[in-house]
Design an enzyme around this catalytic site. Structure first.
Site, PDB file in Angstrom:
ATOM      1  N   LYS A  35       6.720  11.601   7.656  1.00 59.07           N
ATOM      2  CA  LYS A  35       6.848  12.734   6.729  1.00 59.07           C
ATOM      3  C   LYS A  35       5.693  13.706   6.941  1.00 59.07           C
ATOM      4  CE  LYS A  35       4.449  10.063   3.172  1.00 59.07           C
ATOM      5  NZ  LYS A  35       4.651   9.065   2.092  1.00 59.07           N
ATOM      6  N   TYR A  77     -22.308  31.396   1.284  1.00 59.70           N
ATOM      7  CA  TYR A  77     -21.886  31.990   0.009  1.00 59.70           C
ATOM      8  C   TYR A  77     -22.588  31.351  -1.178  1.00 59.70           C
ATOM      9  CZ  TYR A  77     -17.945  34.594   1.987  1.00 59.70           C
ATOM     10  OH  TYR A  77     -17.159  35.486   2.677  1.00 59.70           O
TER      11      TYR A  77
HETATM   12  C1  LIG Z   1       4.078   7.808   2.417  1.00 56.42           C
HETATM   13  C2  LIG Z   1       4.824   6.556   2.198  1.00 56.42           C
HETATM   14  C3  LIG Z   1       4.596   5.427   2.994  1.00 56.42           C
HETATM   15  C4  LIG Z   1       3.467   5.353   3.994  1.00 56.42           C
HETATM   16  O1  LIG Z   1       2.254   5.148   3.296  1.00 56.42           O
HETATM   17  P1  LIG Z   1       0.851   4.979   4.048  1.00 56.42           P
HETATM   18  O2  LIG Z   1      -0.096   4.700   2.966  1.00 56.42           O
HETATM   19  O3  LIG Z   1       0.601   6.281   4.719  1.00 56.42           O
HETATM   20  O4  LIG Z   1       1.010   3.875   5.021  1.00 56.42           O
HETATM   21  C5  LIG Z   1       5.433   4.337   2.826  1.00 56.42           C
HETATM   22  N1  LIG Z   1       6.411   4.337   1.885  1.00 56.42           N
HETATM   23  C6  LIG Z   1       6.633   5.398   1.080  1.00 56.42           C
HETATM   24  C7  LIG Z   1       7.698   5.334   0.053  1.00 56.42           C
HETATM   25  C8  LIG Z   1       5.838   6.535   1.190  1.00 56.42           C
HETATM   26  O5  LIG Z   1       6.033   7.576   0.370  1.00 56.42           O
END
Ligand SMILES: *Cc1c(COP(=O)(O)O)cnc(C)c1O
Length: 366
Positions: free
Chosen positions: A42, A255
């Site tokens: 994702k 800044y």
């Molecule tokens: C993002 C996600 C993962 C992966 O999690 P990590 O901590 O990056 O390994 C697995 N399952 C679901 C449902 C997620 O949303």
């Protein structure tokens, strides 16, 4: 191989090691075996690019990919024609055509969503998402139990039952055992389905968390998901030194004049800033120390606030010619763990990776 860097990209570059990505996946797959190992891709594969990550992982033997949205699923499908592609945020009826064309499999967490998927008749299998305590997506335990006796899961083609751990990165957190017990009870009511609970950190919690399919994300990309995890860095972020200047003790940097020099200093100005996803909170301002970069093999603390496109690092302790315009500073990578930088900014590696700059040059190798 270089994939479409912005034309004329300069100043900031990422080297993305697809061999390290594959080694990370293989190591996790070995830990999880005999459970199968998926890959969570994702958010553009945590920033590194779906088009690069998915083919590399598919070639290594990964057969299940998880995305958040159907558009990401379309891109993953183009990169992995034969894999199972699961859409974590469910079935969007407005994108029904995408699911059909690309055989995307929604992860369904509401009774109405199961009914809508069954009615859409897309034919592809789907997953049931059960919430075992995180209070995010999924049916709660009672709803899932009630559903188990009905025809709806079969009509919706449920072939995978999954849940997600809230505290897997804290191995001693009592939530882990609670969620495990809840998921076991639900899984028993959906016999014959593939079962999946563990993310990256969950893989390290032990065999009983593995079930049939594990779903690592961050550990594939070099984030430290667990004290025992040994992920290799995948992304090396480097910014060019644009200028090196001298300033006197008592002068300020950046800044808000928020950092006052305590000694006569040499300061390297780097071509990266918060517009590149290098978080402003990583700066050293108002008496708080910030993150560091690595120049010529030496750790150089940031000085002052991170600007939009620029930041300043202390190179006073480096030999005179070790830091010059045109040289590169490592922001994170093999010499500067991404988790260390994230911690200095009060965040996690996930946020740094998913914020990778769109204007940087990207060199993929492996
Ligand atoms: C993002 C996600 C993962 C992966 O999690 P990590 O901590 O990056 O390994 C697995 N399952 C679901 C449902 C997620 O949303």
């Amino acid at each position: 191989m270089t994939i479409a860097p912005a034309p004329g990209a300069a100043g900031l570059r990422y080297r993305i090691d697809l061999d390290a990505l594959v080694r990370n996946w293989r190591r996790l797959a070995g830990l999880a075996a005999p459970a199968e190992c998926a890959a969570v891709v994702k958010a553009d594969a945590y920033g590194i690019g779906i088009e690069a990550a998915v083919p590399a992982l598919a070639a290594a033997g990964c057969r299940h990919f998880f995305v958040a949205l159907p558009e990401e699923g379309r891109r993953a499908r183009a990169a992995a024609p034969n894999a199972a592609i699961w859409v974590l945020e469910g079935f969007f009826e407005t994108a029904a055509e995408l699911y059909r064309q690309d055989g995307l499999r929604p992860v369904l967490g509401r009774r109405e969503a199961l009914a809508a998927w069954a009615a859409a008749g897309a034919g592809a299998p789907a997953a049931l998402h059960v919430d075992t305590g995180m209070n995010r997506l999924g049916l709660d335990l009672a709803e899932a139990a009630a559903l188990a006796g009905e025809a709806l899961p079969r009509r919706a083609g449920i072939s995978l039952a999954m849940s997600h751990l809230a505290c897997a990165d804290e191995p001693s957190h009592p939530m882990n055992a609670t969620q495990l017990a809840g998921f076991r009870r639900v899984a028993e009511r959906f016999p014959g389905r593939t079962r999946s609970l563990a993310n990256s950190a969950g893989i390290h919690l032990g065999r009983e968390f593995h079930f049939d399919l594990v779903r690592p994300g961050i550990a594939l990309y070099g984030g430290a998901s667990h004290p025992a995890a040994q992920s290799e860095p995948v992304v090396t972020a480097e910014a060019a030194i644009l200028q090196v200047r001298r300033a006197r003790a008592g002068e300020t940097v950046g800044y808000g004049a928020a950092h006052r020099l305590v000694r006569d200093s040499r300061i390297a100005i780097l071509a990266a800033g918060y517009a590149d996803g290098y978080l402003r909170a990583a700066g050293a301002a108002d008496g708080r120390p910030g993150a560091s970069v690595v120049i010529a093999g030496r750790v150089c603390p940031l000085l002052g606030r991170v600007s939009m496109d620029l930041m300043a690092a202390d190179v006073t302790d480096l030999p005179e010619n070790a830091a010059a315009p045109g040289d590169w500073a490592e922001l994170f990578g093999p010499q500067m763990p991404i988790d260390t930088v994230a911690a200095a900014a009060g965040t996690i590696a996930y946020e740094l990776l998913t914020g990778l700059s769109r204007r940087a040059a990207r060199d993929y190798f492996g």
